[in-house]
Design a protein around this motif. Structure first.
Motif, PDB file in Angstrom:
ATOM      1  N   ASP A  43       0.851  -1.183   0.000  1.00  0.00           N
ATOM      2  CA  ASP A  43       0.000   0.000   0.000  1.00  0.00           C
ATOM      3  C   ASP A  43       0.888   1.234   0.000  1.00  0.00           C
ATOM      4  OD1 ASP A  43      -1.825   2.021   0.406  1.00  0.00           O
ATOM      5  OD2 ASP A  43      -2.993   0.887   1.870  1.00  0.00           O
ATOM      6  N   LEU A  44       0.598   2.180  -0.888  1.00  0.00           N
ATOM      7  CA  LEU A  44       1.435   3.376  -1.004  1.00  0.00           C
ATOM      8  C   LEU A  44       1.396   4.236   0.258  1.00  0.00           C
ATOM      9  CD1 LEU A  44       0.691   4.508  -4.678  1.00  0.00           C
ATOM     10  CD2 LEU A  44       2.784   3.472  -3.809  1.00  0.00           C
ATOM     11  N   THR A  45       0.376   4.069   1.094  1.00  0.00           N
ATOM     12  CA  THR A  45       0.303   4.893   2.295  1.00  0.00           C
ATOM     13  C   THR A  45       1.412   4.572   3.298  1.00  0.00           C
ATOM     14  OG1 THR A  45      -1.238   3.308   3.322  1.00  0.00           O
ATOM     15  CG2 THR A  45      -2.189   5.145   2.079  1.00  0.00           C
ATOM     16  N   LEU A  46       2.077   3.420   3.137  1.00  0.00           N
ATOM     17  CA  LEU A  46       3.133   3.085   4.089  1.00  0.00           C
ATOM     18  C   LEU A  46       4.344   4.006   3.945  1.00  0.00           C
ATOM     19  CD1 LEU A  46       5.733   1.287   2.726  1.00  0.00           C
ATOM     20  CD2 LEU A  46       3.888  -0.338   2.411  1.00  0.00           C
ATOM     21  N   PHE A  47       4.450   4.740   2.799  1.00  0.00           N
ATOM     22  CA  PHE A  47       5.557   5.680   2.614  1.00  0.00           C
ATOM     23  C   PHE A  47       5.294   7.021   3.303  1.00  0.00           C
ATOM     24  CE2 PHE A  47       5.916   2.986  -1.282  1.00  0.00           C
ATOM     25  CZ  PHE A  47       7.151   2.432  -0.987  1.00  0.00           C
ATOM     26  N   LYS A  48       4.095   7.191   3.858  1.00  0.00           N
ATOM     27  CA  LYS A  48       3.725   8.357   4.663  1.00  0.00           C
ATOM     28  C   LYS A  48       3.953   9.681   3.934  1.00  0.00           C
ATOM     29  CE  LYS A  48       4.766   5.892   8.937  1.00  0.00           C
ATOM     30  NZ  LYS A  48       5.548   5.839  10.196  1.00  0.00           N
ATOM     31  N   GLY A  49       3.707   9.687   2.633  1.00  0.00           N
ATOM     32  CA  GLY A  49       3.798  10.917   1.863  1.00  0.00           C
ATOM     33  C   GLY A  49       5.198  11.418   1.609  1.00  0.00           C
ATOM     34  N   ASN A  50       6.211  10.633   1.906  1.00  0.00           N
ATOM     35  CA  ASN A  50       7.601  11.039   1.695  1.00  0.00           C
ATOM     36  C   ASN A  50       8.022  10.636   0.292  1.00  0.00           C
ATOM     37  OD1 ASN A  50      10.480  11.186   1.648  1.00  0.00           O
ATOM     38  ND2 ASN A  50      10.461  11.189   3.895  1.00  0.00           N
TER      39      ASN A  50
ATOM     40  N   LEU B  46       9.115  -5.952  -4.404  1.00  0.00           N
ATOM     41  CA  LEU B  46       8.244  -4.928  -3.822  1.00  0.00           C
ATOM     42  C   LEU B  46       7.720  -5.366  -2.453  1.00  0.00           C
ATOM     43  CD1 LEU B  46       6.241  -3.806  -6.974  1.00  0.00           C
ATOM     44  CD2 LEU B  46       7.821  -2.404  -5.642  1.00  0.00           C
ATOM     45  N   ALA B  47       7.448  -6.666  -2.309  1.00  0.00           N
ATOM     46  CA  ALA B  47       7.014  -7.165  -1.000  1.00  0.00           C
ATOM     47  C   ALA B  47       8.120  -6.978   0.030  1.00  0.00           C
ATOM     48  CB  ALA B  47       6.623  -8.633  -1.102  1.00  0.00           C
ATOM     49  N   GLY B  48       9.367  -7.231  -0.367  1.00  0.00           N
ATOM     50  CA  GLY B  48      10.491  -7.011   0.544  1.00  0.00           C
ATOM     51  C   GLY B  48      10.618  -5.560   0.957  1.00  0.00           C
ATOM     52  N   VAL B  49      10.404  -4.654   0.014  1.00  0.00           N
ATOM     53  CA  VAL B  49      10.428  -3.222   0.335  1.00  0.00           C
ATOM     54  C   VAL B  49       9.311  -2.884   1.315  1.00  0.00           C
ATOM     55  CG1 VAL B  49      10.026  -0.925  -0.642  1.00  0.00           C
ATOM     56  CG2 VAL B  49      11.543  -2.524  -1.811  1.00  0.00           C
ATOM     57  N   GLY B  50       8.136  -3.480   1.107  1.00  0.00           N
ATOM     58  CA  GLY B  50       7.021  -3.214   2.018  1.00  0.00           C
ATOM     59  C   GLY B  50       7.312  -3.658   3.436  1.00  0.00           C
ATOM     60  N   VAL B  51       7.923  -4.834   3.623  1.00  0.00           N
ATOM     61  CA  VAL B  51       8.264  -5.331   4.955  1.00  0.00           C
ATOM     62  C   VAL B  51       9.288  -4.414   5.615  1.00  0.00           C
ATOM     63  CG1 VAL B  51       9.345  -7.225   6.221  1.00  0.00           C
ATOM     64  CG2 VAL B  51       7.704  -7.725   4.407  1.00  0.00           C
ATOM     65  N   ALA B  52      10.307  -3.990   4.848  1.00  0.00           N
ATOM     66  CA  ALA B  52      11.352  -3.129   5.412  1.00  0.00           C
ATOM     67  C   ALA B  52      10.810  -1.762   5.801  1.00  0.00           C
ATOM     68  CB  ALA B  52      12.494  -2.971   4.406  1.00  0.00           C
ATOM     69  N   THR B  53       9.795  -1.295   5.088  1.00  0.00           N
ATOM     70  CA  THR B  53       9.275   0.054   5.339  1.00  0.00           C
ATOM     71  C   THR B  53       8.188   0.076   6.405  1.00  0.00           C
ATOM     72  OG1 THR B  53       9.720   0.571   3.011  1.00  0.00           O
ATOM     73  CG2 THR B  53       8.303   2.096   4.228  1.00  0.00           C
ATOM     74  N   GLY B  54       7.269  -0.868   6.332  1.00  0.00           N
ATOM     75  CA  GLY B  54       6.127  -0.814   7.234  1.00  0.00           C
ATOM     76  C   GLY B  54       5.906  -2.047   8.074  1.00  0.00           C
TER      77      GLY B  54
ATOM     78  N   LEU C 232       3.093   9.692  -5.299  1.00  0.00           N
ATOM     79  CA  LEU C 232       2.405   8.844  -6.258  1.00  0.00           C
ATOM     80  C   LEU C 232       0.925   8.734  -5.935  1.00  0.00           C
ATOM     81  CD1 LEU C 232       4.926   5.895  -6.599  1.00  0.00           C
ATOM     82  CD2 LEU C 232       4.504   7.692  -8.267  1.00  0.00           C
ATOM     83  N   GLY C 233       0.126   8.656  -6.993  1.00  0.00           N
ATOM     84  CA  GLY C 233      -1.265   8.287  -6.843  1.00  0.00           C
ATOM     85  C   GLY C 233      -1.406   6.799  -7.134  1.00  0.00           C
ATOM     86  N   LYS C 234      -2.613   6.378  -7.414  1.00  0.00           N
ATOM     87  CA  LYS C 234      -2.815   4.965  -7.717  1.00  0.00           C
ATOM     88  C   LYS C 234      -2.094   4.560  -8.983  1.00  0.00           C
ATOM     89  CE  LYS C 234      -6.373   1.475  -8.536  1.00  0.00           C
ATOM     90  NZ  LYS C 234      -7.824   1.203  -8.679  1.00  0.00           N
ATOM     91  N   ASN C 235      -2.129   5.435  -9.984  1.00  0.00           N
ATOM     92  CA  ASN C 235      -1.469   5.161 -11.258  1.00  0.00           C
ATOM     93  C   ASN C 235      -0.642   6.374 -11.666  1.00  0.00           C
ATOM     94  OD1 ASN C 235      -2.753   2.542 -11.915  1.00  0.00           O
ATOM     95  ND2 ASN C 235      -4.614   3.785 -11.974  1.00  0.00           N
ATOM     96  N   VAL C 236       0.405   6.129 -12.405  1.00  0.00           N
ATOM     97  CA  VAL C 236       1.232   7.212 -12.935  1.00  0.00           C
ATOM     98  C   VAL C 236       1.368   7.021 -14.438  1.00  0.00           C
ATOM     99  CG1 VAL C 236       2.538   7.561 -10.822  1.00  0.00           C
ATOM    100  CG2 VAL C 236       3.385   5.939 -12.511  1.00  0.00           C
ATOM    101  N   PRO C 237       1.437   8.113 -15.195  1.00  0.00           N
ATOM    102  CA  PRO C 237       1.587   7.984 -16.652  1.00  0.00           C
ATOM    103  C   PRO C 237       2.972   7.458 -17.012  1.00  0.00           C
ATOM    104  CG  PRO C 237       1.764  10.281 -15.971  1.00  0.00           C
ATOM    105  CD  PRO C 237       1.356   9.517 -14.753  1.00  0.00           C
TER     106      PRO C 237
END
Length: 571
Positions: free
Chosen positions: A77-84, A123-131, A446-451
C-alpha cells in the motif's frame, strides 16, 4: 524540469537498473515465446531473434501500458511511505536493483524464472522493510495478494500442461498417426488457422494491448471482431497458403519460390516441373526437422527417411535410426561473446592503439554473436548429451512433410505471444521506473497510477531487444530439446496450450506466469508423446528450483537494501 535535484543519484541508479531489468527480461523471458520454434528447427536462432525483436518492440511501444500500476498487483500500500516522495523513490529503486540483480544471476545460470514474480517479490520485501510484516498483503486479496505467487507455482503448469496435451493428442490422432498424414493435415489446416487466430486475437484483446482498452468494448462487438478476424484469416489461408504448401510438400515442386504464394488458386493448375537430372539437387524448401537421425544417409532433400528394406517415411513399422546419429548439426558453429575471431593480428601490449581499434571494430560482432549461437550444438556438447539422446529416442518422430505444416502455426503463435509479452511485461521494468521518474520530475507523491511517457516505453523495449540478441541464447539452450523431444507439431501444441492458459487465467484472475505455462506445456506434451522417460526431469527440477528461489531471494535482497538505507546513520 526536475524538482528533486537532491535525489538525482537515486534517479540515476533507478535508470541504470531499469535498463538491466529490461535487458534480463529480453534475455530470460522472451525465450518463452520462441524457444520451441528454435528447438524444433522451425526457426534458426537468428531468425527467432529478428522476429522477437520486432514483435517485442512493437508490442511495447505501440500498445504497451501507458499507465503503470505502481503498487504492482496490490502487494503493498502506497500509504506506508507516509507521503515522503524521497522514500517512495528509494523503495522502487531498491525493488529494481534486487529484481534486476536476481534476474541477471538466473540468466547467467540458465534458469528460466518469472520476471513478474521477481519484481513482485522485491516490492514485497520493500514493504516489509518500510512498514513491517503487516504492510504486505500476504493472503489472496482478490487475486492480488502475495499468496497468488505461491498458487501460480501449481496452477500455471497444471493448466497449461492439460491444454497442451489436448491440442497434441487431437493433432496426433487426427493427422500425425493417419495414413496420408500430409493430405489430412492440409484438409484440416483452415480449421487450425481459424482456432489459432481466434485464441490469439482474444489474447491481444484481453491481455496484450492494455493501452487500447479493447476489453472495454461491448461483448457482442468483441465477439464479432474475434470471429470475423479468425474467419478472414482462415479463408486467406485456404486461398493462398494451402495451394502453396501443397505444391511444396506433395508435388515436390523444386521450382517453387517463397513469393509464389501470391499466385494463390493459380498454383493448383501450375504444371509439374521437369524432373531434375539424377544427382542434381533442386530447391529444397522443407527442412529436416528431425532430432534423431539427421545424418542418416537415407535422408532425402525434403528430409524424409526412406529405407528400401523397411518401407518409406510413412511406414509405421519403420524403426528409429541409431541413437548415435543424433544432434548432428549443419548450422553455424557454437559462438560465445568472447569467442568471436578477430581477423587482424594484435601487436604488443593489449592497450596498444592498434589493438584497441581492432577490439572496437570487432565489438558489433561480439555484441550480436548471441544471435548466431547454435542451440542444438550447445545441447549436444553438454554433459547431458548421452542422457538426452536416450530421452529423445523414446518419442516417435512423425513424417517430416507433415511436421512442416505446423511450422507456420508455431511461428505465428510465437510472434503473437511475443507481441503480447512486449505490450504487457515491459511494465515489469518501466513501471517502477515510471514511478521514480514521475516523483523526481514533479516532486509529487504517487497516486494509484502514474503515466508512462512514450520515451520510457521505447527505452524499455530497446533493452529487451538488446538482452534477447546478446544473451537470450542462455535460456534458449536450457529449454527446448533439453527438456523433451521437440518437433513443429509438438512445439505448436506447447505454445498454443500455454497461450490458452494465459488467456483464460487473465480473464478469471488466476495468477499464472508465462514461464511456468510453457514449462508445464512442455512437460505435458513430453509425457503424452513418450511417457515419463521421455522427459528430462532433472532439468525440470532445476527450473522449478529457480521459480521457488525467486520469491525469497528477490524479496530478501530488496528488503535488506531498503532497511539498510532508511535506517543508516546520518549527520
Amino acid at each position: 524540469m526536475p524538482t528533486l535535484h537532491q535525489y538525482d543519484y537515486i534517479f540515476a541508479i533507478g535508470l541504470l537498473f531499469a535498463a538491466l531489468d529490461a535487458y534480463n527480461i529480453g534475455a530470460n523471458d522472451v525465450a518463452n515465446s520462441f524457444a520451441t520454434s528454435v528447438a524444433s528447427r522451425a526457426l534458426t536462432m537468428r531468425q527467432a531473434t529478428v522476429l522477437a525483436a520486432i514483435c517485442e518492440f512493437l508490442g511495447a511501444v505501440l500498445v504497451g501500458a501507458k499507465v503503470s500500476d505502481t503498487i504492482k498487483n496490490g502487494i503493498i500500500d502506497l500509504t506506508l511511505f507516509k507521503g515522503n516522495a524521497g522514500i517512495e523513490m528509494l523503495g522502487f529503486t531498491c525493488a529494481l536493483v534486487a529484481s534486476a540483480t536476481w534476474l541477471m544471476i538466473a540468466t547467467k545460470n540458465s534458469w528460466p524464472v518469472s520476471t513478474t514474480y521477481s519484481l513482485v517479490s522485491a516490492l514485497a520485501g520493500v514493504g516489509v522493510a518500510t512498514g513491517g510484516g503487516e504492510a504486505v498483503n500476504w493472503g489472496w486479496n482478490g487475486g492480488k495478494g502475495l499468496a497468488t505467487i505461491f498458487a501460480g507455482f501449481g496452477v500455471a503448469p497444471a493448466m497449461s500442461g492439460g491444454f497442451a496435451v489436448a491440442v497434441y493428442l487431437i493433432t496426433k490422432f487426427a493427422v500425425l498417426d493417419r495414413a496420408n498424414s500430409v493430405i489430412k493435415g492440409l484438409y484440416l489446416s483452415p480449421f487450425y488457422f481459424f482456432t489459432v487466430i481466434a485464441v490469439l486475437t482474444m489474447s491481444i484483446v484481453y491481455k496484450g494491448s492494455p493501452s487500447l482498452n479493447l476489453d472495454d468494448l461491448p461483448e457482442v462487438t468483441v465477439a464479432l471482431a474475434i470471429v470475423l478476424t479468425a474467419l478472414v484469416c482462415a479463408i486467406l489461408a485456404a486461398v493462398f497458403w494451402l495451394p502453396y504448401v501443397y505444391r511444396m510438400v506433395v508435388k515436390k515442386d523444386h521450382t517453387l519460390r517463397w513469393w509464389h504464394f501470391v499466385y494463390g488458386p493459380l498454383l493448383w493448375k501450375r504444371p509439374d516441373p521437369e524432373p531434375l537430372p539424377e544427382g542434381e539437387a533442386g530447391n529444397t524448401l522443407v527442412k529436416d526437422y528431425r532430432v534423431v537421425g539427421r545424418d542418416s544417409p537415407q535422408a532425402t532433400p525434403e528430409g524424409q527417411v526412406e529405407d528400401p528394406e523397411k518401407g518409406g517415411a510413412d511406414d509405421k513399422n519403420a524403426t528409429t535410426p541409431e541413437i548415435e546419429d543424433t544432434h548432428v548439426c549443419t548450422c553455424r558453429p557454437v559462438v560465445g561473446l568472447a569467442e568471436v575471431d578477430q581477423k587482424e593480428e594484435t601487436i604488443g601490449h593489449k592497450l596498444h592503439p592498434r589493438n584497441v581499434w581492432i577490439w572496437i571494430k570487432a565489438l558489433p560482432r561480439r555484441i550480436l554473436s548471441g544471435a548466431s549461437v547454435d542451440i542444438h550444438e550447445r545441447q549436444a556438447q553438454s554433459g547431458e548429451s548421452e542422457r538426452l539422446k536416450k530421452i529423445h529416442a523414446i518419442a516417435h518422430q512423425y513424417d517430416n512433410d507433415t511436421e512442416h505444416l505446423y511450422t507456420y502455426l508455431q511461428v505465428l503463435t510465437a510472434c503473437v505471444n511475443s507481441f503480447a509479452h512486449g505490450a504487457n511485461d515491459v511494465s515489469n521494468a518501466v513501471g517502477p521506473f515510471s514511478a521514480i521518474y514521475y516523483i523526481w520530475s514533479t516532486g509529487n507523491n504517487l497516486g494509484k497510477n502514474v503515466p508512462t511517457p512514450t520515451w520510457v516505453l521505447v527505452f524499455g523495449a530497446a533493452f529487451i531487444v538488446i538482452g534477447l540478441a546478446t544473451y537470450g541464447y542462455k535460456i534458449m539452450a536450457a529449454l527446448g530439446n533439453r527438456l523433451t523431444l521437440h518437433s513443429p507439431s509438438r512445439g505448436f501444441s506447447m505454445q498454443f496450450g500455454a497461450s490458452i492458459t494465459v488467456l483464460l487465467a487473465s480473464q478469471y484472475g488466476i495468477p499464472v506466469s508465462s514461464t511456468m505455462c510453457l514449462a508445464g506445456a512442455t512437460a505435458g506434451v513430453g509425457l503424452a508423446s513418450g511417457g515419463p522417460k521421455a522427459v528430462n526431469w532433472k532439468a525440470f527440477g532445476w527450473i522449478v528450483l529457480g521459480w521457488i528461489l525467486t520469491v525469497p531471494v528477490a524479496g530478501t535482497a530488496a528488503g535488506c537494501l531498503m532497511g539498510l538505507f532508511i535506517n543508516a546513520p546520518h549527520w
